[in-house]
Write a protein that holds these residues in place. Sequence first.
Motif, PDB file in Angstrom:
ATOM      1  N   ASP A 198      52.046  34.514  11.237  1.00  7.73           N
ATOM      2  CA  ASP A 198      51.790  33.073  11.319  1.00  7.73           C
ATOM      3  C   ASP A 198      50.512  32.788  12.106  1.00  7.73           C
ATOM      4  N   SER A 199      49.398  32.629  11.392  1.00  6.94           N
ATOM      5  CA  SER A 199      48.106  32.447  12.063  1.00  6.94           C
ATOM      6  C   SER A 199      47.908  31.059  12.666  1.00  6.94           C
ATOM      7  N   ASP A 200      48.583  30.036  12.131  1.00 14.48           N
ATOM      8  CA  ASP A 200      48.397  28.683  12.676  1.00 14.48           C
ATOM      9  C   ASP A 200      49.545  28.246  13.583  1.00 14.48           C
ATOM     10  N   ASN A 201      50.423  29.190  13.907  1.00 15.10           N
ATOM     11  CA  ASN A 201      51.517  28.955  14.853  1.00 15.10           C
ATOM     12  C   ASN A 201      52.397  27.750  14.524  1.00 15.10           C
ATOM     13  N   ASP A 202      52.693  27.570  13.250  1.00 12.69           N
ATOM     14  CA  ASP A 202      53.597  26.474  12.857  1.00 12.69           C
ATOM     15  C   ASP A 202      55.017  26.970  12.591  1.00 12.69           C
ATOM     16  N   GLY A 203      55.258  28.244  12.857  1.00 12.45           N
ATOM     17  CA  GLY A 203      56.598  28.796  12.686  1.00 12.45           C
ATOM     18  C   GLY A 203      56.945  29.158  11.256  1.00 12.45           C
ATOM     19  N   GLN A 204      55.948  29.128  10.384  1.00  8.57           N
ATOM     20  CA  GLN A 204      56.159  29.465   8.974  1.00  8.57           C
ATOM     21  C   GLN A 204      54.997  30.323   8.485  1.00  8.57           C
ATOM     22  N   ILE A 205      55.194  30.964   7.354  1.00  8.45           N
ATOM     23  CA  ILE A 205      54.150  31.791   6.765  1.00  8.45           C
ATOM     24  C   ILE A 205      53.656  31.115   5.489  1.00  8.45           C
ATOM     25  N   GLY A 206      52.381  30.740   5.481  1.00 11.10           N
ATOM     26  CA  GLY A 206      51.758  30.205   4.273  1.00 11.10           C
ATOM     27  C   GLY A 206      51.215  31.347   3.431  1.00 11.10           C
ATOM     28  N   PHE A 207      50.728  31.028   2.240  1.00  6.78           N
ATOM     29  CA  PHE A 207      50.228  32.089   1.371  1.00  6.78           C
ATOM     30  C   PHE A 207      49.059  32.831   1.997  1.00  6.78           C
ATOM     31  N   GLU A 208      48.158  32.109   2.658  1.00  8.66           N
ATOM     32  CA  GLU A 208      47.015  32.762   3.290  1.00  8.66           C
ATOM     33  C   GLU A 208      47.480  33.741   4.371  1.00  8.66           C
TER      34      GLU A 208
END
Length: 193
Positions: free
Chosen positions: A162-172
Amino acid sequence: MGSRTSTLLRNEEIEEIQAESGFSPKQIVRLYSRFTSLDTGDNGTLSREDLLRIPELAINPLGDRIIHAFFMDSSDNTINFKQFMKTLALFRPIKLTTADAEGSLINSRENKLRFAFRMYDLDNDGRISKDELLVVLQMMVGSNITEEQLGSIADRTIAEADSDNDGQIGFEDFQMALMKTDAEQMMSIRFLN
């Protein structure tokens, strides 16, 4: 059945499917034969139940998710032969050409990763939550590890990806996490000629 297969699949259709999927004409005819053998309703389409008749999918812990991916673009929960071939083409090995490097082919690394991402994104919102990751991990390992261990694996996976630390994994994030893996090889099936 062989004559039925070749008479129902016109040369123009074979050429079109070949251009879209990269399969050879022989592979297309062979897969069409398999498609028609799975088509229990004899109506030119497959249902989820038809695909569950494939033993390898029936015993695969992620078989339901793989089958779900075949129907992602279906409005009536059936797929025709072209839709079947489009999904199977994702699993063709990549031949390193300029087109492959640019990701324009159906079986490009990016498309393979998008397919894998959709296995985890259960609600199709473009993000993999901890709950979704837990469900898929549970499918994969069954009762071989405790819920606490599963939770720990999910927490660690999300923390690492999780690169943006939102607690989820996006495709990027998913793409970056798998950057050093050989996803192309892991998501390839050799189709007989």
